[in-house]
Design a protein around this motif. Structure first.
Motif, short mmCIF file in Angstrom:
data_model
loop_
_atom_site.label_atom_id
_atom_site.label_comp_id
_atom_site.label_asym_id
_atom_site.label_seq_id
_atom_site.Cartn_x
_atom_site.Cartn_y
_atom_site.Cartn_z
N ILE A 279 0.82 -1.20 0.00
CA ILE A 279 0.00 0.00 0.00
C ILE A 279 0.86 1.26 0.00
O ILE A 279 0.48 2.29 -0.57
CB ILE A 279 -0.97 0.00 1.22
CG1 ILE A 279 -2.20 0.87 0.92
CG2 ILE A 279 -0.29 0.46 2.48
CD1 ILE A 279 -3.16 0.28 -0.06
N GLU A 280 2.04 1.22 0.63
CA GLU A 280 2.88 2.41 0.71
C GLU A 280 3.90 2.51 -0.41
O GLU A 280 4.21 3.62 -0.88
CB GLU A 280 3.61 2.45 2.06
CG GLU A 280 2.66 2.62 3.24
CD GLU A 280 3.39 2.74 4.57
OE1 GLU A 280 4.65 2.65 4.56
OE2 GLU A 280 2.72 2.91 5.61
N ALA A 281 4.43 1.37 -0.85
CA ALA A 281 5.49 1.40 -1.88
C ALA A 281 5.08 0.76 -3.19
O ALA A 281 5.84 0.79 -4.16
CB ALA A 281 6.75 0.73 -1.33
N GLY A 282 3.89 0.18 -3.24
CA GLY A 282 3.43 -0.45 -4.47
C GLY A 282 4.14 -1.76 -4.78
O GLY A 282 4.15 -2.18 -5.95
N VAL A 283 4.71 -2.42 -3.77
CA VAL A 283 5.45 -3.66 -3.98
C VAL A 283 4.51 -4.85 -3.79
O VAL A 283 4.07 -5.15 -2.67
CB VAL A 283 6.63 -3.77 -2.99
CG1 VAL A 283 7.36 -5.11 -3.20
CG2 VAL A 283 7.57 -2.60 -3.16
#
Length: 323
Positions: A279-283
């Motif tokens: 959710i924060e880094a798109g990983v």
């Protein structure tokens, strides 16, 4: 919850769980999808009583088919000591029959000018009664029983044509839902021919957030989840769609997000790590086991799961759109 503990009945655990959820999250609307015989009358009656005695809900309207009017009134009187009147239309407006505090009858100028009422869904299909409803005071809670009778008339899977709704759905959509602080739709069969029927009912409740009136987005979301459940990793574009929905859920439905955080993220450290990275880094997770963890959360924020209450806490099994 005083109303739950002081009711002259002893509910089963699953009934108390549903009633507490209705009370704790009031004025949220829901689809109440108990299987037949599991006690939706008890669940709703407990919630009515708790909210009524606490002063949170003064005006409550129950709308069942005409054949169930007297049954609902008797149940509310004998099991919850609530003095609901059954309102039937007549040439002067309405006749309201009561069982409590004593059996008596009143003539009223409108179907909807008393606080605790049982009114047939058939009357919600008549223009003159909908005009009376539009002129009445809003209700704190409206329960529609056997809500599946409002399903669209062309609900075969895969249809791209404009939906054809009957008078009951239009009465709910154009009239009743605007007069309900909390709208509860009770049905054991939210889907009969197509998943779109369940979506239509969920849309009436008014808590779908980004999925509201976006049938195509609902279809896309469930198709992505269906492929993920079969072991297919979503494409980058599909991952972006899921991520946008997840980010919006916290703001669109704070109560749901709080439950997800408590039940999933706080109790499963590995899921919290996987979710935070995504959710924060798109990983997107590279391990299949981590994908399965994330899938639990993605199903929890799906359109039907947002608004559907079942004793088991599970979402109904529905076919994907177009299948």
């Amino acid at each position: 919850t005083v109303g739950i503990y002081t009711a002259p009945i002893s509910p089963w655990p699953h009934q108390e769980i549903v009633a507490r959820r209705l009370v704790d999250t009031y004025p949220y609307g829901y689809l109440l999808c108990d299987e037949v015989g599991l006690g939706k009358t008890i669940e709703n009656g407990l919630a009515f009583r708790a909210l009524w005695l606490s002063g949170k809900a003064k005006r409550v309207l129950i709308c069942p088919p005409a054949s169930l009017l007297d049954q609902w009134q008797r149940e509310m009187a004998t099991k919850f000591l609530m003095p609901f009147g059954v309102a039937r239309s007549n040439s002067r407006g309405a006749r309201v029959n009561y069982l409590l505090p004593t059996e008596h009858e009143e003539e009223r100028p409108s179907l909807f000018d008393r606080d605790l009422l049982v009114v047939s869904t058939g009357l919600l299909q008549r223009e003159e009664r909908l005009r009376q409803l539009s002129q009445s005071q809003p209700f704190d809670i409206v329960l529609v029983d056997e809500a599946h009778f409002a399903r669209r008339q062309n609900s075969r899977p895969g249809l791209d044509e404009e939906p054809s709704f009957g008078k009951l759905y239009l009465g709910l959509h154009n009239g009743l839902r605007h007069k309900a602080k909390a709208l509860w739709l009770a049905t054991a069969t939210p889907m009969q021919l197509s998943a779109v029927e369940a979506y239509d009912l969920a849309d009436l409740v008014g808590r779908l957030g980004c999925f509201a009136s976006e049938h195509s987005l609902v279809a896309v979301y469930y198709e992505i989840l269906g492929a993920l459940a079969k072991g297919h990793t979503p494409s980058p574009a599909e991952q972006d769609t899921l991520r946008i929905v997840a980010k919006r859920t916290e703001f669109e439905d704070p109560a749901l997000w709080k439950r997800i955080a408590e039940w999933l993220l706080e109790k499963d450290p590995q899921l919290r790590v996987v979710f935070t990275q995504w959710i924060e880094a798109g990983v997107w997770p590279s391990r299949r086991d981590d994908e399965r963890l994330l899938m639990r959360l993605l199903f929890a924020i799906s359109p039907l799961h947002r608004v559907m209450l079942r004793p088991s806490g599970t979402e109904p099994k529905v076919k994907l759109y177009g299948e």
